[in-house]
Design a protein around this motif. Structure first.
Motif, PDB file in Angstrom:
ATOM      1  N   GLN A  39      14.122  -4.353 -11.299  1.00  0.00           N
ATOM      2  CA  GLN A  39      12.946  -4.286 -12.150  1.00  0.00           C
ATOM      3  C   GLN A  39      12.100  -5.546 -12.040  1.00  0.00           C
ATOM      4  O   GLN A  39      10.943  -5.527 -12.397  1.00  0.00           O
ATOM      5  N   GLY A  40      12.658  -6.614 -11.528  1.00  0.00           N
ATOM      6  CA  GLY A  40      11.899  -7.832 -11.352  1.00  0.00           C
ATOM      7  C   GLY A  40      11.175  -7.888 -10.016  1.00  0.00           C
ATOM      8  O   GLY A  40      10.363  -8.765  -9.793  1.00  0.00           O
ATOM      9  N   LYS A  41      11.463  -6.944  -9.138  1.00  0.00           N
ATOM     10  CA  LYS A  41      10.854  -6.952  -7.812  1.00  0.00           C
ATOM     11  C   LYS A  41       9.383  -6.602  -7.895  1.00  0.00           C
ATOM     12  O   LYS A  41       8.975  -5.744  -8.656  1.00  0.00           O
ATOM     13  N   ARG A  42       8.601  -7.248  -7.065  1.00  0.00           N
ATOM     14  CA  ARG A  42       7.173  -6.945  -6.991  1.00  0.00           C
ATOM     15  C   ARG A  42       6.915  -5.810  -6.012  1.00  0.00           C
ATOM     16  O   ARG A  42       6.078  -4.953  -6.252  1.00  0.00           O
ATOM     17  N   LEU A  43       7.644  -5.804  -4.882  1.00  0.00           N
ATOM     18  CA  LEU A  43       7.503  -4.751  -3.884  1.00  0.00           C
ATOM     19  C   LEU A  43       8.682  -3.787  -4.006  1.00  0.00           C
ATOM     20  O   LEU A  43       9.829  -4.211  -4.098  1.00  0.00           O
ATOM     21  N   LEU A  44       8.374  -2.504  -3.992  1.00  0.00           N
ATOM     22  CA  LEU A  44       9.391  -1.484  -4.191  1.00  0.00           C
ATOM     23  C   LEU A  44       9.433  -0.531  -3.013  1.00  0.00           C
ATOM     24  O   LEU A  44       8.390  -0.118  -2.507  1.00  0.00           O
ATOM     25  N   SER A  45      10.622  -0.162  -2.606  1.00  0.00           N
ATOM     26  CA  SER A  45      10.786   0.877  -1.592  1.00  0.00           C
ATOM     27  C   SER A  45      10.584   2.226  -2.289  1.00  0.00           C
ATOM     28  O   SER A  45      10.626   2.307  -3.521  1.00  0.00           O
ATOM     29  N   ALA A  65       1.238  11.682   3.283  1.00  0.00           N
ATOM     30  CA  ALA A  65       0.741  12.568   4.341  1.00  0.00           C
ATOM     31  C   ALA A  65      -0.618  13.158   3.978  1.00  0.00           C
ATOM     32  O   ALA A  65      -1.461  13.358   4.856  1.00  0.00           O
ATOM     33  N   GLU A  66      -0.840  13.425   2.686  1.00  0.00           N
ATOM     34  CA  GLU A  66      -2.095  14.009   2.224  1.00  0.00           C
ATOM     35  C   GLU A  66      -3.154  12.951   1.914  1.00  0.00           C
ATOM     36  O   GLU A  66      -4.299  13.293   1.623  1.00  0.00           O
ATOM     37  N   GLY A  67      -2.766  11.685   1.944  1.00  0.00           N
ATOM     38  CA  GLY A  67      -3.707  10.604   1.660  1.00  0.00           C
ATOM     39  C   GLY A  67      -4.015  10.449   0.179  1.00  0.00           C
ATOM     40  O   GLY A  67      -5.090   9.972  -0.186  1.00  0.00           O
ATOM     41  N   ILE A  68      -3.089  10.864  -0.668  1.00  0.00           N
ATOM     42  CA  ILE A  68      -3.256  10.697  -2.118  1.00  0.00           C
ATOM     43  C   ILE A  68      -2.075   9.887  -2.639  1.00  0.00           C
ATOM     44  O   ILE A  68      -1.225   9.467  -1.876  1.00  0.00           O
ATOM     45  N   GLY A  69      -2.051   9.679  -3.944  1.00  0.00           N
ATOM     46  CA  GLY A  69      -0.943   8.929  -4.534  1.00  0.00           C
ATOM     47  C   GLY A  69      -1.238   7.442  -4.566  1.00  0.00           C
ATOM     48  O   GLY A  69      -2.321   6.987  -4.191  1.00  0.00           O
ATOM     49  N   PRO A  70      -0.269   6.663  -5.019  1.00  0.00           N
ATOM     50  CA  PRO A  70      -0.479   5.212  -5.107  1.00  0.00           C
ATOM     51  C   PRO A  70      -0.585   4.584  -3.715  1.00  0.00           C
ATOM     52  O   PRO A  70       0.038   5.047  -2.761  1.00  0.00           O
ATOM     53  N   ALA A  71      -1.380   3.533  -3.635  1.00  0.00           N
ATOM     54  CA  ALA A  71      -1.536   2.819  -2.361  1.00  0.00           C
ATOM     55  C   ALA A  71      -0.205   2.189  -1.973  1.00  0.00           C
ATOM     56  O   ALA A  71       0.599   1.821  -2.820  1.00  0.00           O
ATOM     57  N   TYR A  72       0.021   2.081  -0.674  1.00  0.00           N
ATOM     58  CA  TYR A  72       1.267   1.516  -0.163  1.00  0.00           C
ATOM     59  C   TYR A  72       0.976   0.622   1.025  1.00  0.00           C
ATOM     60  O   TYR A  72      -0.121   0.613   1.579  1.00  0.00           O
ATOM     61  N   THR A  73       1.977  -0.129   1.417  1.00  0.00           N
ATOM     62  CA  THR A  73       1.886  -1.039   2.548  1.00  0.00           C
ATOM     63  C   THR A  73       3.022  -0.708   3.507  1.00  0.00           C
ATOM     64  O   THR A  73       4.109  -0.354   3.070  1.00  0.00           O
ATOM     65  N   THR A  74       2.741  -0.825   4.792  1.00  0.00           N
ATOM     66  CA  THR A  74       3.824  -0.675   5.760  1.00  0.00           C
ATOM     67  C   THR A  74       4.131  -2.044   6.350  1.00  0.00           C
ATOM     68  O   THR A  74       3.239  -2.850   6.596  1.00  0.00           O
ATOM     69  N   PHE A  75       5.392  -2.272   6.545  1.00  0.00           N
ATOM     70  CA  PHE A  75       5.853  -3.511   7.167  1.00  0.00           C
ATOM     71  C   PHE A  75       6.885  -3.079   8.198  1.00  0.00           C
ATOM     72  O   PHE A  75       8.017  -2.768   7.859  1.00  0.00           O
ATOM     73  N   ARG A  77       8.604  -0.451  10.009  1.00  0.00           N
ATOM     74  CA  ARG A  77       8.823   0.946   9.622  1.00  0.00           C
ATOM     75  C   ARG A  77       9.003   1.119   8.120  1.00  0.00           C
ATOM     76  O   ARG A  77       9.096   2.233   7.629  1.00  0.00           O
ATOM     77  N   ARG A  78       9.066   0.016   7.416  1.00  0.00           N
ATOM     78  CA  ARG A  78       9.296   0.074   5.967  1.00  0.00           C
ATOM     79  C   ARG A  78       8.014   0.410   5.228  1.00  0.00           C
ATOM     80  O   ARG A  78       6.937  -0.057   5.581  1.00  0.00           O
ATOM     81  N   ILE A  79       8.152   1.199   4.196  1.00  0.00           N
ATOM     82  CA  ILE A  79       7.049   1.536   3.310  1.00  0.00           C
ATOM     83  C   ILE A  79       7.322   0.845   1.989  1.00  0.00           C
ATOM     84  O   ILE A  79       8.411   0.961   1.423  1.00  0.00           O
ATOM     85  N   LEU A  80       6.334   0.125   1.506  1.00  0.00           N
ATOM     86  CA  LEU A  80       6.506  -0.637   0.275  1.00  0.00           C
ATOM     87  C   LEU A  80       5.357  -0.364  -0.680  1.00  0.00           C
ATOM     88  O   LEU A  80       4.198  -0.251  -0.272  1.00  0.00           O
ATOM     89  N   TYR A  81       5.692  -0.260  -1.941  1.00  0.00           N
ATOM     90  CA  TYR A  81       4.707  -0.063  -3.003  1.00  0.00           C
ATOM     91  C   TYR A  81       4.720  -1.290  -3.903  1.00  0.00           C
ATOM     92  O   TYR A  81       5.780  -1.799  -4.238  1.00  0.00           O
ATOM     93  N   GLU A  82       3.536  -1.737  -4.301  1.00  0.00           N
ATOM     94  CA  GLU A  82       3.476  -2.814  -5.280  1.00  0.00           C
ATOM     95  C   GLU A  82       3.715  -2.211  -6.659  1.00  0.00           C
ATOM     96  O   GLU A  82       3.160  -1.168  -6.997  1.00  0.00           O
ATOM     97  N   ARG A  83       4.544  -2.877  -7.426  1.00  0.00           N
ATOM     98  CA  ARG A  83       4.885  -2.374  -8.756  1.00  0.00           C
ATOM     99  C   ARG A  83       3.630  -2.121  -9.593  1.00  0.00           C
ATOM    100  O   ARG A  83       3.481  -1.065 -10.207  1.00  0.00           O
ATOM    101  N   ALA A  84       2.724  -3.076  -9.617  1.00  0.00           N
ATOM    102  CA  ALA A  84       1.519  -2.950 -10.437  1.00  0.00           C
ATOM    103  C   ALA A  84       0.667  -1.760  -9.991  1.00  0.00           C
ATOM    104  O   ALA A  84       0.081  -1.069 -10.824  1.00  0.00           O
ATOM    105  N   VAL A  85       0.616  -1.491  -8.686  1.00  0.00           N
ATOM    106  CA  VAL A  85      -0.168  -0.362  -8.175  1.00  0.00           C
ATOM    107  C   VAL A  85       0.437   0.962  -8.642  1.00  0.00           C
ATOM    108  O   VAL A  85      -0.283   1.872  -9.067  1.00  0.00           O
TER     109      VAL A  85
END
Length: 103
Positions: A39-45, A65-75, A77-85
């Motif tokens: 819960q303290g992590k900023r970036l989430l898988s 795949a549809e281009g909707i939902g919360p914004a994400y980052t790729t690093f 092959r990893r997909i990461l979501y910012e908690r605040a986003v």
């Protein structure tokens, strides 16, 4: 030919029970610290998002795949979501309902 040595420990159930209980408590404590740590992590898988927010990983994949939902980052092959986003995305989907005012 086996060169490894094995140790066999013989014990009674009465002696074994406290050891098992201690091992179970240790695992439970580890799970609690894992929960607090994630819960303290900023970036989430996607797995973290599913665990914390209840949005299934497959749903996140469909949204990507549809281009909707919360914004994400790729690093890589990893997909990461910012908690605040993710939190802001959930808040943006809030539906205001009118309260019942009549008796």
């Amino acid at each position: 030919m086996l060169t490894e040595k094995h140790t066999v420990i013989v014990t009674t159930p009465e002696e074994l029970l406290p050891l098992l209980m201690e091992a179970i408590r240790a695992v439970e404590e580890e799970r609690k610290t894992d929960d607090v740590g994630s819960q303290g992590k900023r970036l989430l898988s996607p797995k973290d998002v599913e665990y914390e927010f209840g949005i299934h990983r497959k749903m996140l994949a469909e949204w990507r795949a549809e281009g909707i939902g919360p914004a994400y980052t790729t690093f890589g092959r990893r997909i990461l979501y910012e908690r605040a986003v993710v939190e802001n995305y959930i808040i943006s989907k809030r539906i205001k309902t009118s309260g019942y005012s009549g008796i």
